[in-house]
Design an enzyme around this catalytic site. Sequence first.
Site, PDB file in Angstrom:
ATOM      1  N   CYS A   1      -0.502   0.149   4.611  1.00  0.00           N
ATOM      2  CA  CYS A   1      -1.653  -0.172   3.779  1.00  0.00           C
ATOM      3  C   CYS A   1      -1.619  -1.668   3.444  1.00  0.00           C
ATOM      4  O   CYS A   1      -0.657  -2.368   3.768  1.00  0.00           O
ATOM      5  CB  CYS A   1      -1.647   0.664   2.498  1.00  0.00           C
ATOM      6  SG  CYS A   1      -0.362   0.188   1.322  1.00  0.00           S
TER       7      CYS A   1
ATOM      8  N   CYS B   1       1.527  -2.661   1.434  1.00  0.00           N
ATOM      9  CA  CYS B   1       2.772  -2.666   2.217  1.00  0.00           C
ATOM     10  C   CYS B   1       2.762  -3.757   3.283  1.00  0.00           C
ATOM     11  O   CYS B   1       3.781  -4.408   3.508  1.00  0.00           O
ATOM     12  CB  CYS B   1       3.001  -1.297   2.835  1.00  0.00           C
ATOM     13  SG  CYS B   1       3.376  -0.021   1.608  1.00  0.00           S
TER      14      CYS B   1
ATOM     15  N   HIS C   1       5.450   3.791  -1.719  1.00  0.00           N
ATOM     16  CA  HIS C   1       5.139   4.139  -0.337  1.00  0.00           C
ATOM     17  C   HIS C   1       6.421   4.060   0.490  1.00  0.00           C
ATOM     18  O   HIS C   1       7.410   3.435   0.082  1.00  0.00           O
ATOM     19  CB  HIS C   1       4.107   3.177   0.225  1.00  0.00           C
ATOM     20  CG  HIS C   1       2.750   3.333  -0.385  1.00  0.00           C
ATOM     21  ND1 HIS C   1       1.642   2.721   0.147  1.00  0.00           N
ATOM     22  CD2 HIS C   1       2.323   4.031  -1.468  1.00  0.00           C
ATOM     23  CE1 HIS C   1       0.586   3.042  -0.577  1.00  0.00           C
ATOM     24  NE2 HIS C   1       0.973   3.819  -1.572  1.00  0.00           N
TER      25      HIS C   1
ATOM     26  N   GLU D   1       7.303   2.379   3.098  1.00  0.00           N
ATOM     27  CA  GLU D   1       7.788   1.034   3.413  1.00  0.00           C
ATOM     28  C   GLU D   1       8.464   0.385   2.209  1.00  0.00           C
ATOM     29  O   GLU D   1       9.504  -0.281   2.357  1.00  0.00           O
ATOM     30  CB  GLU D   1       6.621   0.140   3.872  1.00  0.00           C
ATOM     31  CG  GLU D   1       5.914   0.648   5.113  1.00  0.00           C
ATOM     32  CD  GLU D   1       4.687   1.513   4.811  1.00  0.00           C
ATOM     33  OE1 GLU D   1       3.743   1.478   5.600  1.00  0.00           O
ATOM     34  OE2 GLU D   1       4.679   2.234   3.790  1.00  0.00           O
TER      35      GLU D   1
END
Length: 191
Positions: free
Chosen positions: A100, A103, A61, A63
């Site tokens: 999410c 993260c 992701h 991040e």
Amino acid sequence: MASLGEENPNDTLIFMDLAIEQAKLALDSLEVPVGCVIVEDGKVIASGRNRTNETRNATRHAEMEAIDSLLQQWREKRLSASEVAEFFSKCNLYVTCEPCIMCAAALSIVGIKEVFYGCANDKFGGCGSILSLHSSSSEPLMSGGAPPGKGFKCTGGIMASEAVSLFRNFYEQGNPNAPKPHRPLAHQATQ
């Protein structure tokens, strides 16, 4: 939208615009359009975009990409764990969509100072939509689980309409990387 924290509101919009640019790069690469930047002392020191399809790794992701970029930079400088922790505690993250659960937990564990995000993540959000992992906790979630996070300030709703628009574009064109699309891809539907 909550208050914009310690950042200058104009700077917040500038940094979020840079995160939107990263999300556009993700969209251009047929990735879910999420992008982020990490800022220290008013300067972008790392950026990331979703790369899950490109890498065939569901953890890539935006991040996580930005965190790993910083860790690599700091590893090359041979910083100690305490120095790395100190640097993260001075950094803010700007991301187009609420982090999410994965993260948000990672950001809490590394000790990020503050997170600014665009739209909410109603299915997987870790900063209030589903779980509130940004809230400081001294107890691990489960015994033997991950180390407890330090918690961080969190502000959502910044440039949310721009972030939602990117998601809309992605889902309207169809996800060519999905195993079985629920509906035909846009270019297939017109043939």
